[in-house]
Design an enzyme around this catalytic site. Structure first.
Site, short mmCIF file in Angstrom:
data_model
loop_
_atom_site.label_atom_id
_atom_site.label_comp_id
_atom_site.label_asym_id
_atom_site.label_seq_id
_atom_site.Cartn_x
_atom_site.Cartn_y
_atom_site.Cartn_z
N ASP A 181 -1.91 9.42 -10.51
CA ASP A 181 -1.85 8.36 -11.53
C ASP A 181 -0.40 8.09 -11.95
OD1 ASP A 181 -4.57 8.13 -11.44
OD2 ASP A 181 -4.96 9.29 -13.26
N ASN B 126 -2.78 12.93 -3.79
CA ASN B 126 -3.89 13.32 -4.66
C ASN B 126 -4.43 14.70 -4.29
OD1 ASN B 126 -4.02 11.16 -6.45
ND2 ASN B 126 -5.33 9.95 -5.11
N ASP C 184 0.85 -1.19 0.00
CA ASP C 184 0.00 0.00 0.00
C ASP C 184 0.89 1.24 0.00
OD1 ASP C 184 -3.02 0.82 0.54
OD2 ASP C 184 -1.73 2.18 1.68
N HIS D 115 -5.09 14.42 -9.00
CA HIS D 115 -5.21 12.99 -9.31
C HIS D 115 -4.32 12.56 -10.47
CE1 HIS D 115 -8.50 11.92 -6.58
NE2 HIS D 115 -8.99 13.16 -6.79
N GLU E 279 -4.70 2.38 -4.40
CA GLU E 279 -3.24 2.46 -4.29
C GLU E 279 -2.64 1.18 -3.73
OE1 GLU E 279 -4.81 4.27 -0.41
OE2 GLU E 279 -5.43 4.05 -2.51
#
Length: 365
Positions: free
Chosen positions: A255, A246, A238, A251, A281
């Site tokens: 990405d 973010n 994680d 965002h 994630e």
């Protein structure tokens, strides 16, 4: 041409066989004093000419053999020329004794069909017509008294065979083009199917396998663990503080982080391992045929590699991951494996992040 060498060999074998059959037939005829369409009574001159023809046939066939075995150039032309000469010599040998010996002159035409060579078909057809016309008017009409109708009939047969052969060649090429188009169409369908299958299995953003494919693959491997004793470790990864990335940078930066982490995962795992984007994630890695120590070493190297990556677009702040790692024991089941691995990941996140926690080594009773 496909397998041209094989067909050169087969055609030459046919010439050898025909020459042997005609020679054996004549020897048998002499011994038994048989009659073959005419009285078998030949002069010494005729016998000498027949012997000379057989010697030339033998020399021609031997030359063809040497040409093929030496793998010289223009093998197709050599085989056709050899067949053309042999067919006319066999015709001279058999004509005084066998009706319909002219059929031996069809062999070169048939060879051109085997090669599907249109130009060769026209050349052989034209030469056959001209040479046979010369033979008829110079020898057969006077010596054997053959009727003009027989000559015209053979010329019509030569012409008809060329026309039919041309149709066969054209038809074969049409069939070949159709099969090629069909093959290309099938290949296109296979490619489309493969692309569609890949899209169903691959996560579009990261290029790793998706959640559904991960579980399908894990179920298959767990069966191997139970039946064949396959060693397996599951790691859940994680990204730390990903929501903050973010919220701070947007965002699209998030990405980019996901793509870079996924690329590093793909780079570090071996061909026998399986990585997937488990969701958001979170990532998952299945290690196969490795000891727990080897699996730990790999995930620790992965954690350090990701922590050392530079992210200029994210304020040069390090991106780290937390990892939970657990080995699978027979009869423990998939649910227990996930629960223990998830608990290890939760402990890694809660106790400071950017670390690897191994779940409790507790075998099922």
């Amino acid at each position: 041409m496909l397998n041209s060498g094989v067909w050169h060999r087969r055609i030459l074998n046919v010439y050898w066989t025909l020459a042997g059959i005609i020679l054996a037939g004549q020897i048998l005829s002499v011994r038994l004093h048989l009659k073959l369409a005419h009285e078998f009574a030949v002069s010494d001159v005729s016998r000498t000419l027949i012997v000379i023809c057989y010697v030339v046939v033998l020399c021609c066939l031997i030359t063809g053999e040497v040409w093929l075995r030496a793998k010289l150039k223009y093998q197709q032309q050599a085989v056709v020329v050899c067949g053309f000469i042999v067919s006319y010599l066999l015709y001279f040998i058999a004509e005084p004794f066998v009706d319909g010996a002219q059929m031996s002159l069809m062999m070169p035409l048939m060879a051109s069909l085997i090669y599907f060579n249109r130009r060769l078909l026209f050349v052989i057809g034209g030469l056959n017509s001209l040479i046979y016309a010369a033979i008829y008017f110079m020898l057969e009409r006077g010596l054997l008294g053959k009727a003009l109708l027989d000559f015209l009939l053979m010329e019509v047969i030569f012409g008809g065979f060329v026309v039919m052969g041309l149709g066969i060649i054209v038809r074969s090429r049409e069939t070949s083009e159709y099969l090629e188009q069909l093959t290309q169409s099938e290949q296109g369908l296979l490619v489309d199917r493969a692309i569609a299958d890949k899209l169903l299995k691959i996560d579009a953003l990261t290029g790793l396998y998706n959640h559904k494919t991960f579980h399908e693959y894990l179920d298959t491997l767990l069966e191997q663990c139970e039946t064949n004793g396959l060693r397996l470790q599951l790691a859940l990864l994680d990204i730390d503080n990903f929501k903050q990335v973010n919220d701070t940078y947007g965002h699209w930066i998030g990405d980019i982080v996901l793509k870079e982490v996924a690329a590093k995962i793909s780079e570090k795992i071996s061909l026998n391992d399986f990585a997937a984007r488990y969701g958001g994630e979170e990532f998952a890695i299945i290690f196969t045929d490795k000891s727990p120590a080897e699996a730990f070493t790999l995930v620790e190297e992965l954690r350090l590699a990701i922590a050392s990556m530079e992210h200029h677009y994210a304020g040069d702040k390090p991106i780290t991951i937390s990892i939970g790692l657990c080995s699978y024991y027979t009869r423990s089941g998939k649910e227990l494996l996930f629960r223990k691995t998830d608990d290890a990941l939760y402990l890694a996140k809660r106790s400071g992040k950017n670390q690897v926690i191994i779940c409790e080594e507790k075998k099922p009773a």
